[in-house]
Design an enzyme around this catalytic site. Structure first.
Site, PDB file in Angstrom:
ATOM      1  N   GLU A  78       0.825  -1.201   0.000  1.00 28.09           N
ATOM      2  CA  GLU A  78       0.000   0.000   0.000  1.00 28.09           C
ATOM      3  C   GLU A  78       0.864   1.257   0.000  1.00 28.09           C
ATOM      4  O   GLU A  78       1.700   1.456   0.868  1.00 28.09           O
ATOM      5  CB  GLU A  78      -0.951   0.000   1.208  1.00 28.09           C
ATOM      6  CG  GLU A  78      -1.917  -1.184   1.249  1.00 28.09           C
ATOM      7  CD  GLU A  78      -2.930  -1.185   0.088  1.00 28.09           C
ATOM      8  OE1 GLU A  78      -3.004  -0.169  -0.634  1.00 28.09           O
ATOM      9  OE2 GLU A  78      -3.628  -2.205  -0.081  1.00 28.09           O
ATOM     10  N   CYS A 141      -7.951  -1.165   8.081  1.00 29.71           N
ATOM     11  CA  CYS A 141      -6.545  -1.196   7.641  1.00 29.71           C
ATOM     12  C   CYS A 141      -6.074   0.188   7.208  1.00 29.71           C
ATOM     13  O   CYS A 141      -4.985   0.636   7.592  1.00 29.71           O
ATOM     14  CB  CYS A 141      -6.352  -2.201   6.506  1.00 29.71           C
ATOM     15  SG  CYS A 141      -6.524  -3.905   7.072  1.00 29.71           S
ATOM     16  N   HIS A 165      -1.255  -5.631   2.305  1.00 33.72           N
ATOM     17  CA  HIS A 165      -2.524  -6.363   2.292  1.00 33.72           C
ATOM     18  C   HIS A 165      -2.330  -7.744   1.660  1.00 33.72           C
ATOM     19  O   HIS A 165      -1.740  -7.861   0.586  1.00 33.72           O
ATOM     20  CB  HIS A 165      -3.552  -5.576   1.460  1.00 33.72           C
ATOM     21  CG  HIS A 165      -4.550  -4.828   2.274  1.00 33.72           C
ATOM     22  ND1 HIS A 165      -4.916  -3.536   2.004  1.00 33.72           N
ATOM     23  CD2 HIS A 165      -5.297  -5.211   3.352  1.00 33.72           C
ATOM     24  CE1 HIS A 165      -5.846  -3.154   2.877  1.00 33.72           C
ATOM     25  NE2 HIS A 165      -6.090  -4.144   3.697  1.00 33.72           N
TER      26      HIS A 165
HETATM   27  N1  PCA Z   1      -8.392  -6.251   6.755  1.00 38.50           N
HETATM   28  C1  PCA Z   1      -9.346  -5.184   6.936  1.00 38.50           C
HETATM   29  C2  PCA Z   1      -9.274  -4.847   8.399  1.00 38.50           C
HETATM   30  C3  PCA Z   1      -8.574  -5.974   9.054  1.00 38.50           C
HETATM   31  C4  PCA Z   1      -7.973  -6.751   7.968  1.00 38.50           C
HETATM   32  O1  PCA Z   1      -7.213  -7.700   8.094  1.00 38.50           O
HETATM   33  C5  PCA Z   1      -9.129  -4.012   5.976  1.00 38.50           C
HETATM   34  O2  PCA Z   1      -8.659  -4.226   4.849  1.00 38.50           O
HETATM   35  O3  PCA Z   1      -9.449  -2.877   6.331  1.00 38.50           O
END
Ligand code: PCA
Length: 199
Positions: A78, A141, A165
């Site tokens: 990200e 996140c 992610h």
């Molecule tokens: N993914 C979520 C929140 C916790 C996680 O593991 C997100 O992409 O916001």
């Protein structure tokens, strides 16, 4: 070098969160650098409070935050945390905040200070399935990523932070997915690159 890795507990209709499975399987140290670990709740109210407590007490050189991103075929590096909460999914406390900025009188967002293009090239050269992503979404996140980058900016810290992610893993029986081993290999390779360059 001080290095912190965070992950999230399972949320929504998932009983597993690949980030937590990964956190549990990471070694305690790499190349002599201790891997400090922190599990976070999927909670707008409590996730950053826990992370803030850690970063108030220790000035980390690097913070790598992990979370699940269902629907992606790639591991997403990200690029930025955006100053917005925008979600229709309740968090694990049952809260679904209305769209709003995370911090008032703050920037629209912050970029990671890691050189993602360089890191992505290195990971791809080692057959890791990564891509650079422009948005971490509007849920917890992105909330933790923006909050962490904002804290670093406000406190003028030299800490570098990155949110990664992760796609579903095979055990979740959802597609697209990768194996936990593939995700593990990518994160270990990423940590080795960061340690090598920051040491
Ligand atoms: N993914 C979520 C929140 C916790 C996680 O593991 C997100 O992409 O916001």
């Amino acid at each position: 070098m001080r290095l912190l890795i965070t992950a999230f507990e399972p949320f929504g209709n998932c009983e597993i969160n690949p980030s937590y499975e990964l956190l549990k399987s990471l070694p305690d140290s790499i190349e002599g650098v201790t891997i400090e670990k922190q599990l976070l709740p999927v909670s707008f109210n409590n996730s950053f409070a826990i992370l803030e407590n850690r970063i108030r007490n220790t000035e980390y050189d690097a913070i790598i935050m992990l979370g699940q991103y269902g629907g992606s075929e790639h591991i997403r590096l990200e690029m930025a945390g955006h100053n917005i909460i925008s979600t229709k999914k309740p968090d694990n406390d049952g809260n679904t905040p209305l769209p709003k900025p995370i911090a008032n009188n703050a920037d629209y967002g912050y970029f990671t200070s890691f050189d993602l293009w360089h890191i992505a090239d290195k990971l791809k050269s080692k057959s890791c399935v990564v891509e650079i992503s422009e948005s971490a979404g509007g849920y917890v996140c992105n909330f933790i990523y923006f909050s962490c980058l904002h804290y670093i900016k406000e406190h003028d810290l030299s800490t570098k932070a990155l949110f990664v992610h992760l796609p579903f893993i095979k055990e979740q029986q959802k597609e697209p997915s990768l194996t936990l081993d593939e995700e593990y290999k990518t994160i270990i390779t990423l940590l080795n690159i960061i340690i090598e360059e920051e040491k």
